[in-house]
Design a protein around this motif. Structure first.
Motif, PDB file in Angstrom:
ATOM      1  N   THR A 190     -24.234  -3.863 -32.864  1.00 15.83           N
ATOM      2  CA  THR A 190     -25.381  -4.608 -33.398  1.00 15.83           C
ATOM      3  C   THR A 190     -24.951  -5.778 -34.278  1.00 15.83           C
ATOM      4  O   THR A 190     -25.794  -6.560 -34.717  1.00 15.83           O
ATOM      5  N   HIS A 229     -28.125  11.449 -37.015  1.00 23.78           N
ATOM      6  CA  HIS A 229     -28.706  10.156 -36.671  1.00 23.78           C
ATOM      7  C   HIS A 229     -27.935   9.562 -35.497  1.00 23.78           C
ATOM      8  O   HIS A 229     -26.717   9.709 -35.409  1.00 23.78           O
ATOM      9  N   THR A 233     -28.548   6.194 -34.513  1.00 19.44           N
ATOM     10  CA  THR A 233     -28.945   4.786 -34.518  1.00 19.44           C
ATOM     11  C   THR A 233     -28.193   4.016 -35.582  1.00 19.44           C
ATOM     12  O   THR A 233     -27.667   4.596 -36.545  1.00 19.44           O
ATOM     13  N   CYS A 234     -28.159   2.701 -35.429  1.00 18.24           N
ATOM     14  CA  CYS A 234     -27.607   1.812 -36.447  1.00 18.24           C
ATOM     15  C   CYS A 234     -28.525   1.871 -37.669  1.00 18.24           C
ATOM     16  O   CYS A 234     -29.740   1.661 -37.546  1.00 18.24           O
ATOM     17  N   GLY A 293     -31.647   0.053 -36.344  1.00 18.44           N
ATOM     18  CA  GLY A 293     -32.345   1.133 -35.655  1.00 18.44           C
ATOM     19  C   GLY A 293     -32.013   1.239 -34.178  1.00 18.44           C
ATOM     20  O   GLY A 293     -32.566   2.088 -33.473  1.00 18.44           O
ATOM     21  N   ARG A 294     -31.080   0.432 -33.695  1.00 16.52           N
ATOM     22  CA  ARG A 294     -30.704   0.494 -32.281  1.00 16.52           C
ATOM     23  C   ARG A 294     -29.730   1.656 -32.042  1.00 16.52           C
ATOM     24  O   ARG A 294     -29.023   2.081 -32.974  1.00 16.52           O
ATOM     25  N   PRO A 295     -29.659   2.170 -30.816  1.00 18.79           N
ATOM     26  CA  PRO A 295     -28.767   3.312 -30.532  1.00 18.79           C
ATOM     27  C   PRO A 295     -27.320   2.998 -30.893  1.00 18.79           C
ATOM     28  O   PRO A 295     -26.833   1.875 -30.684  1.00 18.79           O
TER      29      PRO A 295
END
Length: 401
Positions: free
Chosen positions: A10, A27, A29-30, A34-36
């Motif tokens: 990201t 978790h 996500t970043c 919030g990206r995978p």
């Protein structure tokens, strides 16, 4: 300040330990976008790391230490390859190769938590315990022990706890247990500590099959007592106490009688005089279990410090210590033949007052029942007994008999 900056796809840079901890907590996500995000997506950010190191050097006069260049973390492929090599060496009966590879796995696991998690996920505990069992079966254990292969595998195994069922069964085979107990008795200091911790891990699983195998292993009770007599580390002492506790709990008083015969009661009482919270809790648990036997109660009463130290540990340690101390004193005062002197001794060192305070402050369940019964037992012996406010444990020679 970041120590090992890594970049996510990201475009966000994080400290490796921080973002991997985030991912390990579930978790995926970043944290910023919030990206995978997966652990394998992270790549070292060399430019940021060099900037941090240059800043550290420029500010050295202010006491800033330079951040070391981080080592490349273990990948899943590297971990699988290393453990496959361990298994292959064990199948060949190649002790020196196993020692070298186990040492490599241990070093990598201790290098960072990320490495340890990666090796655990690859099955490090299972591979190492299997290698231990295979080497014991294929080669004379004495030769392997002399070469240090088995000791090194035990030391590596400690890094990758907890053990799964299969790993425990490898260590709990009769041949493997004989070797572990031999190392516990005669190995170098670090090897003895590793053996003690491995036995604790197997015993604390409460696996009936493993505990039965341990209980019939020749010399295990003697080795545990010797470790308490000549401690090698605080961790090993606590491990020996936990192992002894589970052995006593799992057998029909046979282990308790054996440990009492070996002098365990005296050792525990003397250990309790000056020990930390964790050691105190474990020693009280073992002592309480040994007092289920008539021989154990006799040995405890014969020791000048037993009753005073139990009264002392009823408060200001922990709820667990209180529970075991009250239970142990209850067993002594209720079940010991000739219990009158025991009750008088407890009264002289302040047991009645401490039990009253304990009930006023609040305790629950079995501890409350036994504290109440102890008060009733002691109340009948209070006439003419003078309470000693404090006890000199080091100089005590049972002056009240």
């Amino acid at each position: 300040m970041m120590r090992d900056p890594v970049a996510a796809p990201t475009g966000i840079t994080y400290d490796r330990d921080s973002v991997e901890g985030w991912l390990a907590r579930g978790h995926a996500t970043c944290p910023v976008t919030g990206r995978p995000l997966r652990p394998e997506d992270l790549v070292p950010n060399h430019a940021t790391r060099r900037m941090i190191q240059e800043w550290c050097v420029a500010n050295r006069a202010l006491g800033v230490e330079r951040v070391p260049t981080p080592r490349v973390p273990v990948s899943a492929f590297d971990a699988a390859e290393l453990l496959a090599a361990v298994s292959a060496a064990a199948r060949r009966g190649d002790g020196p190769a196993c020692r070298q590879l186990a040492a490599r796995a241990r070093a990598l696991g201790k290098e960072s938590d990320r490495n340890r998690r990666c090796l655990v996920a690859a099955g490090a505990a299972r591979a190492l315990s299997s290698a231990f069992a295979q080497l014991v079966d294929r080669r004379p254990p004495a030769a392997l022990t002399a070469a240090g292969a088995l000791e090194e595998i035990l030391a590596a195994l400690v890094v990758f706890f907890p053990l799964d069922d299969e790993s425990r069964r490898h260590i709990a085979s009769p041949a493997s247990l004989d070797v572990v107990v031999s190392i516990l008795s005669h190995g170098e200091i670090t090897a003895r500590a590793s053996a003690a911790v491995v036995l604790r891990e197997v015993a604390s699983s409460s696996d009936a099959q493993c505990l039965e195998a341990m209980s019939v292993t020749s010399g295990i009770h003697d080795a545990l007592v010797r470790l308490l007599e000549r401690p090698v580390s605080a961790q090993a002492t606590k491990a020996a106490l936990v192992t002894a506790y589970y052995l006593v709990q799992s057998t029909d008083r046979a282990a308790a009688s054996r440990l009492v015969d070996l002098g365990m009661v005296q050792l525990l009482v003397e250990l309790l005089v000056d020990s930390d919270k964790g050691t105190t809790e474990k020693a009280l648990a073992v002592l309480d279990s040994l007092l289920l036997t008539e021989e154990g109660r006799g040995e405890a009463y014969a020791h000048a410090l037993a009753v005073p130290v139990l009264v002392k540990k009823m408060q200001h340690v922990s709820e667990m210590a209180t529970e075991f101390a009250v239970s142990a004193l209850w067993r002594l005062c209720k079940n010991l033949s000739g219990e009158g002197p025991c009750k008088a001794e407890a009264l002289q060192v302040g047991a009645f007052q401490k039990l009253l305070l304990l009930l006023q402050v609040g305790c629950m369940g079995v501890t409350k029942e036994r504290a109440s019964e102890l008060l009733r037992l002691l109340n009948g012996s209070r006439g003419g007994v003078e309470c000693i406010e404090s006890v000199d444990f080091k100089g005590l020679k049972r002056p009240f008999l």
